[in-house]
Design a protein around this motif. Sequence first.
Motif, PDB file in Angstrom:
ATOM      1  N   SER A   6       1.178   2.336  -5.404  1.00 35.40           N
ATOM      2  CA  SER A   6       0.265   1.211  -5.507  1.00 35.40           C
ATOM      3  C   SER A   6      -0.618   1.458  -6.489  1.00 35.40           C
ATOM      4  O   SER A   6      -1.228   0.490  -7.362  1.00 35.40           O
ATOM      5  N   HIS A   7      -1.297   2.462  -6.529  1.00 33.72           N
ATOM      6  CA  HIS A   7      -2.521   2.909  -7.349  1.00 33.72           C
ATOM      7  C   HIS A   7      -1.881   2.839  -8.980  1.00 33.72           C
ATOM      8  O   HIS A   7      -2.733   2.373  -9.860  1.00 33.72           O
ATOM      9  N   ASN A  60       0.777  -1.438  -0.104  1.00 38.65           N
ATOM     10  CA  ASN A  60       0.038  -0.182  -0.066  1.00 38.65           C
ATOM     11  C   ASN A  60       1.006   1.223   0.294  1.00 38.65           C
ATOM     12  O   ASN A  60       0.682   2.235   0.760  1.00 38.65           O
TER      13      ASN A  60
END
Length: 311
Positions: free
Chosen positions: A224-225, A219
Amino acid sequence: MDSINIGKKINSAISDPVARNEAQRYSLRTRLAFLPDQYIGESWFFRLLTLVYYYFFIYFHGFEIKGIEKIDPHRGCLFIARHSTHNGEIVGTVVCVYHMTGRVMRSLIHRYLTPFFPLLRLMGSVPGEPKSALSLLKSGFWVAVVPGGAEEGMIGHENAYKVCWPKKRKGFAYIATDAQVPIVPLFLSNVDEMRWNPTLWLWNRLGLGRLFTYIIDLNIPFISHFIILLASTAWFLVTFIQIPIPAKITLHIGDPVQFDALHDSIDSVVKQAKHDLQALIDRHQPYGKSYTNAVRERFECLIQYWRKRVM
C-alpha cells in the motif's frame, strides 16, 4: 564563509525575538520561513509570483476572501483545508492572502517534494515536519496544512468535496494543541472547477480513483505504501497539465474548531476538525462539483460589477 554571512543576514532580518530564537534551531533553508511576512512578500520571488498568479486570480477567477475577521492577526493560527485534485490553487491562494491581509501563510508541503522545488522555501513553505511547524506557530505565524495529503486528491472527482483523511493523519492536532493556537478550516469554493485536466478526467472516467481508494483501504503492508508513493508521483506530474476555467472562487474562512487543549483527546480534536471542515464545504458548495454553476457564478459577478460601473 558564505553560509555564515547568509545566516547572519537572515538572523538580522528576523526582528521578533521569539521567532529569532525558534529559527536558530533549524537549517538556513528552514530559517527562511521565520522571516517577517513583509520581508517575504516584498522579495523578488514573491513579486514574480504576484505577476503570475495574483492578477489572474483576481480578474479571471474573481478571487475574494470571506470571514477573515474571525482570525486574530497578532496570533499564530493553523489553517486546515481539503486537497484539490489539481494543485492549481495553492500558490495563488498564498499570494492573494498576503496582498489582502498582509500575512504570508507558511505552507507545509510534502517532504518528498521539497528537494525538487527548493524555490518554494522563498515563499515561506517548509517540509511538513511537526517540529518546525510547532516553532512557526509559537512564533505567531499563520501555518496552512492539508491533512488529507495527496491521497485525498486522488480519490476521484465524485469525492472532490468530501473530506477524506487517512486515519493516521493526526499530526496537525498535536502541534495545534501543543502550541495552543486555534485550528481554522478553510475552503475555496469551486476549487475543483477552476482547472480542467484531460488526464485526470480520463482517470476519473475509468474509475481509477475508486480503485486507488479500494487498494489503499486494504492497507497491505509495504504494498500500500509503495502504491501511494508511485501514484502520488505520477499524479503530481500530471497535475501540471491544466486548462484554466473561469470559475468564481471564494476563500471561506470557518469558525475556529472548538476544543479543550488540556482535556480533549487528540482523536476527538481530529474528529471535530474534520466535521467542521466538511460542514464548511457543504455550506458553500451545496451542489458539489459543477462546472456550469462555477462559471455562471463568475459571469453573474461580472454582470453585477459592470452594472455598478454603468450606474
